[in-house]
Scaffold this motif. Structure first.
Motif, short mmCIF file in Angstrom:
data_model
loop_
_atom_site.label_atom_id
_atom_site.label_comp_id
_atom_site.label_asym_id
_atom_site.label_seq_id
_atom_site.Cartn_x
_atom_site.Cartn_y
_atom_site.Cartn_z
N GLY A 9 0.78 -1.24 0.00
CA GLY A 9 0.00 0.00 0.00
C GLY A 9 0.80 1.27 0.00
N GLU A 10 0.23 2.25 0.59
CA GLU A 10 0.68 3.65 0.58
C GLU A 10 2.20 3.76 0.76
OE1 GLU A 10 2.08 6.98 2.53
OE2 GLU A 10 1.14 5.61 3.94
N ILE A 11 2.82 4.61 -0.08
CA ILE A 11 4.28 4.72 -0.06
C ILE A 11 4.78 6.11 0.34
CG2 ILE A 11 4.59 2.90 -1.78
CD1 ILE A 11 5.20 5.15 -3.83
N HIS A 12 3.90 6.98 0.79
CA HIS A 12 4.29 8.37 1.03
C HIS A 12 4.55 8.70 2.50
CE1 HIS A 12 3.53 9.15 -3.16
NE2 HIS A 12 2.41 8.50 -3.03
N THR A 13 4.40 7.73 3.38
CA THR A 13 4.72 7.94 4.80
C THR A 13 5.63 6.80 5.27
OG1 THR A 13 2.77 6.72 5.59
CG2 THR A 13 2.50 9.10 5.23
N ASN A 14 6.08 6.87 6.51
CA ASN A 14 7.06 5.89 7.02
C ASN A 14 6.41 4.75 7.81
OD1 ASN A 14 6.31 7.30 9.29
ND2 ASN A 14 8.39 7.47 10.10
N TRP A 15 5.17 4.42 7.52
CA TRP A 15 4.46 3.39 8.28
C TRP A 15 5.20 2.04 8.25
CZ3 TRP A 15 2.35 -1.07 6.18
CH2 TRP A 15 2.27 -1.14 4.79
N ARG A 16 5.83 1.72 7.15
CA ARG A 16 6.57 0.45 7.07
C ARG A 16 7.70 0.42 8.11
NH1 ARG A 16 4.93 1.34 1.88
NH2 ARG A 16 4.14 -0.47 0.73
N GLU A 17 8.44 1.52 8.18
CA GLU A 17 9.54 1.59 9.15
C GLU A 17 9.03 1.55 10.58
OE1 GLU A 17 12.66 1.12 8.30
OE2 GLU A 17 11.83 0.95 6.28
N GLU A 18 7.89 2.17 10.84
CA GLU A 18 7.31 2.11 12.20
C GLU A 18 6.99 0.68 12.59
OE1 GLU A 18 3.92 4.71 12.32
OE2 GLU A 18 5.11 6.49 11.85
N ILE A 19 6.41 -0.08 11.68
CA ILE A 19 6.09 -1.49 11.98
C ILE A 19 7.37 -2.29 12.17
CG2 ILE A 19 5.13 -3.62 11.01
CD1 ILE A 19 2.88 -1.86 9.82
N LYS A 20 8.35 -2.09 11.32
CA LYS A 20 9.61 -2.82 11.44
C LYS A 20 10.30 -2.50 12.76
CE LYS A 20 10.47 -2.97 6.47
NZ LYS A 20 11.32 -2.45 5.37
N ARG A 21 10.34 -1.23 13.14
CA ARG A 21 10.96 -0.84 14.42
C ARG A 21 10.19 -1.44 15.60
NH1 ARG A 21 11.58 4.26 11.98
NH2 ARG A 21 9.71 5.00 13.04
N GLY A 22 8.87 -1.39 15.55
CA GLY A 22 8.06 -1.95 16.62
C GLY A 22 8.25 -3.44 16.77
N ALA A 23 8.31 -4.14 15.64
CA ALA A 23 8.53 -5.59 15.68
C ALA A 23 9.91 -5.92 16.22
CB ALA A 23 8.33 -6.19 14.29
N ALA A 24 10.90 -5.15 15.82
CA ALA A 24 12.27 -5.37 16.32
C ALA A 24 12.34 -5.10 17.82
CB ALA A 24 13.26 -4.48 15.57
N ALA A 25 11.67 -4.06 18.28
CA ALA A 25 11.67 -3.72 19.71
C ALA A 25 11.05 -4.83 20.55
CB ALA A 25 10.94 -2.40 19.95
N LYS A 26 10.09 -5.56 19.98
CA LYS A 26 9.46 -6.67 20.68
C LYS A 26 10.18 -7.99 20.45
CE LYS A 26 4.80 -4.76 20.94
NZ LYS A 26 4.44 -4.84 22.35
N GLY A 27 11.26 -7.96 19.66
CA GLY A 27 12.03 -9.18 19.40
C GLY A 27 11.31 -10.19 18.53
#
Length: 146
Positions: A9-27
């Motif tokens: 989906g949408e490519i104009h915001t950083n939502w993908r990076e937010e999900i990746k960072r959140g998943a990494a933070a939870k291991g």
């Protein structure tokens, strides 16, 4: 458990990076994949195959080249997150959601409340609807829970 999650989906915001960072933070043990998010590169995906006489045929050719990646990665994923933003209509995201539904591939939609009505069919086939990337990460954490 390991998971592969396709982010559509949408490519104009950083939502993908937010999900990746959140998943990494939870291991979480997740491999994330996505379509090409460089808009110009995506539009030009078929240009190397030769010039076209009209924009329709250029878009048609590039859509097919892009579909090689998109279809393959959706089929290989365990879950798809489909993001609908508010700035542009994401027809490609709606197509990806329909493809997931046809495959029986689980997907989660991510969008604001103000577009519930136009996405009612897309949301009806989704296994969850989230309004924030944090909610998506919480869903992933639950699904991957031991």
């Amino acid at each position: 458990m390991a998971f592969t999650v396709y982010l559509s989906g949408e490519i104009h915001t950083n939502w993908r990076e937010e999900i990746k960072r959140g998943a990494a933070a939870k291991g979480l043990n997740i491999t994330f994949t996505s379509a090409v998010t460089d808009h110009d590169a995506s539009d030009a995906a078929g240009d190397h195959l030769g010039p076209e006489s009209s924009s329709f045929w250029r878009d048609h050719k590039s859509a097919k080249v892009n579909a090689i990646r998109t279809k393959t990665l959706i089929e290989q994923s365990d879950l798809v997150v489909v993001r609908f933003g508010d700035k542009y209509k994401q027809w490609n995201a709606a197509f990806d959601a329909g493809y997931c539904a046809a495959l029986g591939k689980p997907y989660v939609t991510l969008h604001a409340e103000d577009i519930i009505h136009p996405l009612k069919e897309v949301d009806a086939a989704a296994l969850a609807w989230a309004t924030t990337t944090e909610q998506v990460v919480d869903i992933l954490a639950y699904v991957l829970r031991d």
